[in-house]
Design a protein around this motif. Structure first.
Motif, short mmCIF file in Angstrom:
data_model
loop_
_atom_site.label_atom_id
_atom_site.label_comp_id
_atom_site.label_asym_id
_atom_site.label_seq_id
_atom_site.Cartn_x
_atom_site.Cartn_y
_atom_site.Cartn_z
N GLU A 331 12.88 25.85 -16.18
CA GLU A 331 13.24 27.27 -16.24
C GLU A 331 12.04 28.15 -15.94
N HIS A 332 10.89 27.80 -16.52
CA HIS A 332 9.74 28.69 -16.40
C HIS A 332 8.45 27.92 -16.65
N ARG A 365 9.28 32.63 -11.56
CA ARG A 365 9.39 31.69 -12.69
C ARG A 365 8.06 31.01 -12.99
#
Ligand code: CTP
Ligand code: MG
Length: 398
Positions: A331-332, A365
Motif C-alpha cells: 500500500e505504501h 505511495r
C-alpha cells in the motif's frame, strides 16, 4: 419506468468444467453463496430495480428455486425462477416471459459477471430513462482485431470503431420481446440481445462499461474470484540497515547508491559485500517483515561469492518475487535516510521515482525523507549512513 433484471444462469460453463471439477461456473461457491447470487445482491442495491428473474438450467431449476426462495428474504425484492434453453438467447426469452406485466424495462445480465457494480447498472438504467430502446455498456478494445476465415486474415477493422460489450444490457421490454419473437420466427442466431435490436433496425446506445466487469469464462479468470474472495489482512514491515563509510580504495568499497540511484559521496564510499545500497536493504527487510520471512542476511548471505558487488535492485527483484507469490499487496512505503553527509535532499525526488518504479507503485505511495543526527552518534560523526523503511501492505487471510 418500472424495471426488473433477468439474470441468465442457464449455461453449461463448458470452457471451465475441467477447472471446476464439473461444476457450472454460475454455481461455484463464492463469498458463501453461488456465484449468480453476487449479481442478485448488486441489483438489490439499485433503486431502479424492482424484481429479479433467475434463469436456471432445467435440471437445476427445482433446487435453485428453493435456494432463491430461502435467500430472497435478504434481498427485499420479489424473485422468480424459470428454466433456460439451449442457447443464451433462448434463456433470455424464457426470462422475458417470466417478467410481470407491469415491467416496461429490463436489464439482462450474465450470472458469469459477478463484478458488475450498482453504478454500472444505474448508468444503463439512466440510458433507458433517457428514452433509448436498448443500452449496452462497452469498453474500448485494446488488441487489434482481425477478421479471419479458414486461417487467413480477410480484413482488419479500424480499432477505434470497435468496442467490447458487457452486461447488464438494458432494454424496453416491449421492443426486446418483439425482437426475440422475430428472432424465433426467422431463425436468427445471436450472441447478445443488442444484436437482435440491431437486426430489427432499432438504435442501441452505449454507456461506458467497467474494466473489472469481466465474464468468468476460462480457467485463468478463476484467479479473479480467488483474489477477491479471500479477505486481506493488513501488515506492517520495518527495516533498518547501516553501512560504514570507507575510503574509495579500501576493499569492498562501493560508490554510494540510494534507492538504486547514484549519489555523489563527497569522496566517501560504503563498505559492503553487495553494492551497499543501504536504503534498498532497509526496504527489503521491511518487505520481508511483512511476509514474516526473516531478513536479507538470511536470504542473501554475505559469504556468497555470487553476490559480490551485486546490484541491490536485483536482490529487491528476488524479494518482490517472493512477495508476489504470497500475493502481498503493497500500500505504501515510507523511507528515511539518516546521514550527516552527503546531502541527500537534492536527490530525494530521483530516489522516490526510482523506488516507485522498482516496486511498480505510483510515486505518491512512496515517501523518501532525509535527516541528520545533529552531529551525534556514528552518522553525526560522518562514520556511516543508515536507513529506515516502513512498508504498509496487506496479505490474503489464510
Ligand atoms: N447462458 C444461459 N443459457 C445458455 C447459455 C448461457 O443462461 N443456454 C448464460 C450463462 O449461464 C452465462 C451467460 O449466459 O451466465 C454468458 O454465457 P457464457 O459465458 O457463454 O456461459 P456458458 O454458456 O455457461 O459457458 P460456455 O460457453 O463455456 O459453455
Ligand atoms: Mg456459452
Amino acid at each position: 419506468m418500472y424495471a426488473w433484471a433477468v439474470i441468465v444462469a442457464a449455461g453449461r460453463g463448458e470452457r471451465l468444467l475441467s477447472a471446476t471439477g464439473g461444476v457450472a461456473k454460475q454455481f461455484l461457491e463464492w463469498q458463501g453463496h453461488p456465484l449468480y447470487w453476487a449479481s442478485a445482491r448488486t441489483f438489490a442495491r439499485c433503486a431502479g430495480i424492482h424484481g429479479l428473474v433467475f434463469v436456471f438450467p432445467e435440471t437445476a431449476l427445482e433446487d435453485e428455486s428453493c435456494r432463491v426462495r430461502w435467500l430472497a428474504g435478504d434481498l427485499g425484492l420479489p424473485c422468480r425462477c424459470v428454466a433456460g434453453g439451449a442457447r443464451r438467447q433462448d434463456s433470455v426469452r424464457h426470462g422475458l416471459d417470466a417478467l410481470p406485466d407491469e415491467a416496461d424495462a429490463v436489464l439482462i445480465h450474465d450470472a458469469a459477471r459477478p463484478f458488475a457494480s450498482v453504478v454500472l447498472a444505474e448508468r444503463v438504467l439512466d440510458g433507458l430513462r433517457g428514452g433509448a430502446a436498448g443500452v449496452i455498456p462497452v469498453v474500448p478494445v485494446t488488441d487489434t482485431i482481425k477478421v479471419v476465415r479458414d486461417g487467413v486474415v480477410s480484413m482488419t477493422p479500424d480499432r477505434a470503431s470497435l468496442a467490447a460489450v458487457q452486461t447488464p444490457q438494458g432494454f424496453s421490454v416491449s421492443v426486446l420481446r418483439e425482437a426475440h419473437a422475430r428472432a424465433a420466427a426467422e431463425g436468427w442466431d445471436v450472441t447478445d440481445d443488442a444484436m437482435l435490436l440491431e437486426h430489427c433496425g432499432h438504435t442501441v446506445c452505449t454507456v461506458p462499461g467497467a474494466d473489472g466487469n469481466i465474464k468468468i469464462t476460462r480457467a485463468e479468470d478463476l484467479h479473479m474470484l480467488e483474489r477477491l474472495a479471500s479477505p486481506m489482512r493488513p501488515c506492517v514491515g520495518y527495516g533498518y540497515d547501516v553501512h560504514r563509510y570507507v575510503d574509495p580504495d579500501e576493499p569492498r568499497a562501493r560508490p554510494l547508491r540510494l534507492g538504486g540511484v547514484s549519489v555523489p559521496g563527497g569522496g566517501m564510499a560504503v563498505q559492503a559485500h553487495s553494492d551497499g545500497d543501504v536504503l534498498l536493504h532497509a526496504l527489503m527487510d521491511a518487505l520481508l517483515g511483512c511476509l514474516g520471512e526473516g531478513d536479507i542476511g538470511q536470504l542473501f548471505p554475505d559469504s556468497d561469492p555470487a553476490l559480490d558487488n551485486v546490484s541491490s535492485c536485483v536482490l529487491l527483484d528476488a524479494v518482490l518475487e517472493r512477495a508476489r507469490q504470497r500475493q502481498l499487496r503493497i500500500e505504501h512505503v515510507d523511507l528515511t535516510v539518516v546521514a550527516q553527509k552527503p546531502r541527500v535532499s537534492p536527490h530525494r525526488e530521483a530516489i522516490r521515482g526510482n523506488v516507485a518504479r522498482l516496486l511498480g507503485l505510483a510515486a505518491g505511495r512512496v515517501c523518501v525523507k532525509a535527516t541528520t543526527e545533529e552531529h551525534l552518534g556514528f552518522t553525526g560523526q560522518g562514520l556511516g549512513i543508515k536507513a529506515v523503511a516502513v512498508v504498509t501492505a496487506s496479505l490474503p487471510q489464510s
